[in-house]
Each structure stands twice: as C-alpha cells, then as structure tokens.
Design a protein around this motif. Structure first.
Motif, short mmCIF file in Angstrom:
data_model
loop_
_atom_site.label_atom_id
_atom_site.label_comp_id
_atom_site.label_asym_id
_atom_site.label_seq_id
_atom_site.Cartn_x
_atom_site.Cartn_y
_atom_site.Cartn_z
N MET A 2 0.83 -1.19 0.00
CA MET A 2 0.00 0.00 0.00
C MET A 2 0.87 1.25 0.00
O MET A 2 1.82 1.36 0.76
N THR A 3 0.54 2.21 -0.87
CA THR A 3 1.27 3.47 -0.92
C THR A 3 0.30 4.62 -0.70
O THR A 3 -0.86 4.56 -1.11
N THR A 4 0.79 5.66 -0.05
CA THR A 4 -0.01 6.86 0.20
C THR A 4 0.75 8.06 -0.29
O THR A 4 1.94 8.23 0.02
N GLY A 5 0.09 8.89 -1.10
CA GLY A 5 0.75 10.04 -1.68
C GLY A 5 0.83 11.22 -0.74
O GLY A 5 0.05 11.35 0.22
N LEU A 6 1.79 12.10 -1.03
CA LEU A 6 1.97 13.30 -0.23
C LEU A 6 0.73 14.18 -0.28
O LEU A 6 0.33 14.76 0.73
N THR A 7 0.08 14.24 -1.44
CA THR A 7 -1.12 15.07 -1.58
C THR A 7 -2.22 14.60 -0.65
O THR A 7 -2.94 15.40 -0.04
N GLU A 8 -2.37 13.28 -0.50
CA GLU A 8 -3.39 12.74 0.39
C GLU A 8 -3.10 13.09 1.84
O GLU A 8 -4.01 13.44 2.61
N LEU A 9 -1.83 13.03 2.23
CA LEU A 9 -1.47 13.36 3.60
C LEU A 9 -1.70 14.84 3.87
O LEU A 9 -2.19 15.22 4.94
N GLU A 10 -1.36 15.69 2.91
CA GLU A 10 -1.61 17.12 3.06
C GLU A 10 -3.11 17.39 3.15
O GLU A 10 -3.56 18.27 3.89
N ALA A 11 -3.89 16.62 2.40
CA ALA A 11 -5.34 16.79 2.42
C ALA A 11 -5.90 16.47 3.80
O ALA A 11 -6.74 17.20 4.34
N VAL A 12 -5.44 15.39 4.40
CA VAL A 12 -5.90 15.01 5.75
C VAL A 12 -5.52 16.10 6.75
O VAL A 12 -6.33 16.47 7.61
N GLN A 13 -4.30 16.61 6.66
CA GLN A 13 -3.87 17.66 7.58
C GLN A 13 -4.74 18.90 7.42
O GLN A 13 -5.10 19.56 8.41
N ALA A 14 -5.08 19.25 6.19
CA ALA A 14 -5.90 20.45 5.94
C ALA A 14 -7.29 20.28 6.53
O ALA A 14 -7.83 21.20 7.16
N ILE A 30 -8.45 22.44 -4.69
CA ILE A 30 -9.22 21.44 -5.42
C ILE A 30 -10.68 21.58 -5.03
O ILE A 30 -11.00 22.33 -4.11
N SER A 31 -11.55 20.84 -5.68
CA SER A 31 -12.97 20.92 -5.35
C SER A 31 -13.25 20.16 -4.06
O SER A 31 -12.50 19.26 -3.66
N ARG A 32 -14.38 20.51 -3.43
CA ARG A 32 -14.76 19.83 -2.20
C ARG A 32 -15.00 18.34 -2.45
O ARG A 32 -14.59 17.49 -1.64
N SER A 33 -15.66 18.01 -3.56
CA SER A 33 -15.95 16.61 -3.85
C SER A 33 -14.66 15.82 -4.10
O SER A 33 -14.53 14.66 -3.65
N ALA A 34 -13.70 16.43 -4.79
CA ALA A 34 -12.42 15.75 -5.03
C ALA A 34 -11.70 15.48 -3.72
O ALA A 34 -11.12 14.40 -3.52
N LEU A 35 -11.73 16.45 -2.82
CA LEU A 35 -11.09 16.26 -1.52
C LEU A 35 -11.78 15.15 -0.73
O LEU A 35 -11.13 14.31 -0.12
N SER A 36 -13.12 15.16 -0.75
CA SER A 36 -13.86 14.14 -0.02
C SER A 36 -13.55 12.74 -0.55
O SER A 36 -13.33 11.80 0.22
N HIS A 37 -13.49 12.59 -1.88
CA HIS A 37 -13.16 11.29 -2.48
C HIS A 37 -11.74 10.88 -2.13
O HIS A 37 -11.46 9.69 -1.89
N LEU A 42 -8.35 7.13 0.89
CA LEU A 42 -7.27 6.86 1.84
C LEU A 42 -7.79 6.06 3.02
O LEU A 42 -7.15 5.09 3.45
N GLU A 43 -8.95 6.45 3.54
CA GLU A 43 -9.53 5.71 4.66
C GLU A 43 -9.79 4.25 4.27
O GLU A 43 -9.58 3.33 5.07
N SER A 44 -10.25 4.04 3.03
CA SER A 44 -10.52 2.68 2.56
C SER A 44 -9.25 1.85 2.52
O SER A 44 -9.22 0.69 2.95
N ARG A 45 -8.17 2.44 2.01
CA ARG A 45 -6.90 1.71 1.94
C ARG A 45 -6.32 1.46 3.32
O ARG A 45 -5.72 0.41 3.57
N LEU A 46 -6.49 2.42 4.23
CA LEU A 46 -5.96 2.26 5.58
C LEU A 46 -6.80 1.30 6.41
O LEU A 46 -6.34 0.75 7.41
#
Length: 314
Positions: A2-14, A30-37, A42-46
C-alpha cells in the motif's frame, strides 16, 4: 504494497486544521468533492475512519487524531527538504500563508505586502484576517502578524512597525453637545462606542499616566468588534471611540475627529512578524522576513516595551 501520496497526507492535515471540507479544499486548490473522495479513498486503503462526518461538523476520530499527530512531523520535514532543494532558484516561488488581525493586515499592506509582491511575482501571498489569536502551526500558516505583546513566547518575533498609541476621539458635532473630558473618570458622562474582544468579552479602555493605571468600560449605544465601524460611528457623532492612532490619523489631520485625554495614552510595542523557530526557512519565507527586517532598519524602529495590554483593534 500500500502506498499513500503526499497530496493525500496534506489533504488530511488540511481537513484536520479546518474541521471543514470546503475550507480545506479551498486552501489546497481542489474541489470539495475531489477532496472528499481523496480522503475516503485513503480511509478505505488504511482500513480506518479518520473523520466523523455529519451535515454540520467534521471531527477527527481517535485513529484520525493519532494519524494526524504521527504524520505531521514527517510532512514538515518533507516541506523543509523541498524548500532547501529549491533555495537555489533565482526567484522565490510558492505560497506564503499569513495570519493577522484586520488592522495589522491594513498596516502592512502598502509597505510590506505590495513591495514583496513587486519583488517576488512568483509568490502567492494568502492572508487570513481574524480577531482571535490562533496557533499558526496548528492552523497551517507560515507567518503571523500581531501586536508584539500577543506573540507566543516560543516564536521568533521580528518588529515590523513603530510603537503605537491609542486615542480617544469624537467628532466636532459630538463635542458641540458634550464637554471635553479632562480625566478618564469624566467618561462616565459620555456616550462611548464600546468594543468586543475576539473571545466575546468587552474590552475595557486602558489609561495610564505617571504610574496610575485605569481600565474603564463606558456606556453607550453601540457595541462593535471592527475598528472601521467604530471609526465610522465616531465620525457620525454617535459617541467617543478608543482606537489606535494609525486608524484615526487621517481624520484628526482633516479635522473630522478631535482627540482628548492624549496624556493618558502612552505608547506600547507595535506590530511583530512571527514564525516558528524551525531548522530551515524556505526561500520565499526567508525573503519575506528579510524584507521586514529591511523595512524596520529603514524606519529605525525602537519600540517602547510595556508588560501588558489587551488591545485587539490595532
């Protein structure tokens, strides 16, 4: 694997900082829907839920609290590594997020912000103004601008403005009806435009002369939390306002306002730029700090220090 991108981690922090997907999405761009997805994926993979979501609120789960705390230091190190790598650039670039009071932002706009934009056109400056003092690290800001006495002790502070003073002012029409107060106690017979602190409390006007210190909460028809509204009300003759000299200087010079009790309002330390004492400042951060220091040198700043003040309308 499993890999997690930097953008996803920044998104969670935001999302964790803002407790709101729309605000976090705006910060990231980015859009709200894109962030939510992105967060949901990420939650699904984790295999763990990071946020409790309702129609009214977003809060971290227990697992989310741990995840945010564990990944924050690594993200900070990565940002610093990127900053060091790009320091060789001829022109600083990136986004600089600054938190300030509205009054502080207005004071630094022309001499600091606009000059910085002229010098470094590849940098985007994102200024958020609010009355309350926030944790700039927790809220994702690079720099803060506040009165010197409110800067947290664990921050590096750089003076960027001269000492300031408060002024009690009223319009000529007001003083055609009410007598000139000679001491702060005379304000009991006046209409005062009162101010509310960011935390909700009422600000008590502060006076000092020859070692005597007074705090007064007058009476009047208006209770406001914005110095520009207080200024407008004072011009209209509604009552007396207690504002910084910077806010009222033009009106005093033009005769639209009259100052009283001047000998009861001594100077206090002015504005400071502040930031965490990190190991490395990115090039665009350092360029801003350097400009503030340059401006301070040119102004030959020597602020007068006092132990306490509670002012919020600088």
């Amino acid at each position: 694997m499993m890999t997690t991108g930097l953008t996803e981690l920044e998104a969670v922090q935001a999302v964790a900082r803002h407790r709101n997907f729309r605000s976090a999405a705006t910060q990231i761009g980015i859009s709200r829907s894109a962030l939510s997805h992105m967060v949901a994926a990420l939650e699904s993979r984790l295999g763990a839920r990071l946020f409790h979501r309702t129609t009214r609120s977003v809060t971290l789960t227990e697992a989310g609290e741990r995840f945010v705390a564990d990944t924050a230091p690594a993200l900070r190190d990565i940002r610093e590594a990127i900053g060091r790598l790009t320091d060789h650039q001829a022109e600083p670039s990136g986004t600089l997020r600054i938190n300030a009071s509205s009054g502080a932002a207005r004071q630094i706009m022309a001499p600091i912000i606009l000059e910085y934009v002229r010098r470094h056109p590849r940098v985007i400056i994102d200024i958020v103004t609010e009355g309350k003092l926030v944790d700039i690290v927790l809220e994702g800001f690079d720099l803060g601008v506040r009165l010197a006495e409110t800067v947290p002790r664990d921050m590096i502070a750089v003076p960027l403005g001269p000492s300031q003073r408060f002024a009690v002012v009223g319009s000529p029409d007001y003083f055609a009806t009410y007598p000139t107060p000679l001491t702060p106690s005379d304000l009991a017979a006046h209409r005062c435009i009162r101010s509310r602190l960011p935390g909700g409390g009422i600000y008590r006007w502060e006076f000092e002369r020859r070692g005597e210190f007074l705090e007064l909460d007058g009476t009047g028809p208006l209770l406001l939390d914005d110095p520009l509204l207080m200024l407008e009300a004072a011009r209209a003759g509604v009552g007396l306002a207690y504002l910084t000299e910077w806010n009222v200087a033009d009106d005093l010079a033009a005769g639209r306002l009259v100052r009283v009790l001047e000998d009861w309002t001594p100077p206090f330390p002015g504005l400071c730029l502040y930031y965490p004492g990190r190991r490395h400042l990115a090039a665009h951060h350092r360029a801003f700090v350097d400009l503030v220091r340059e401006t301070a040198r040119n102004a030959n700043l020597s602020p007068t220090h006092r132990k306490t003040r509670r002012a919020s309308n600088a």
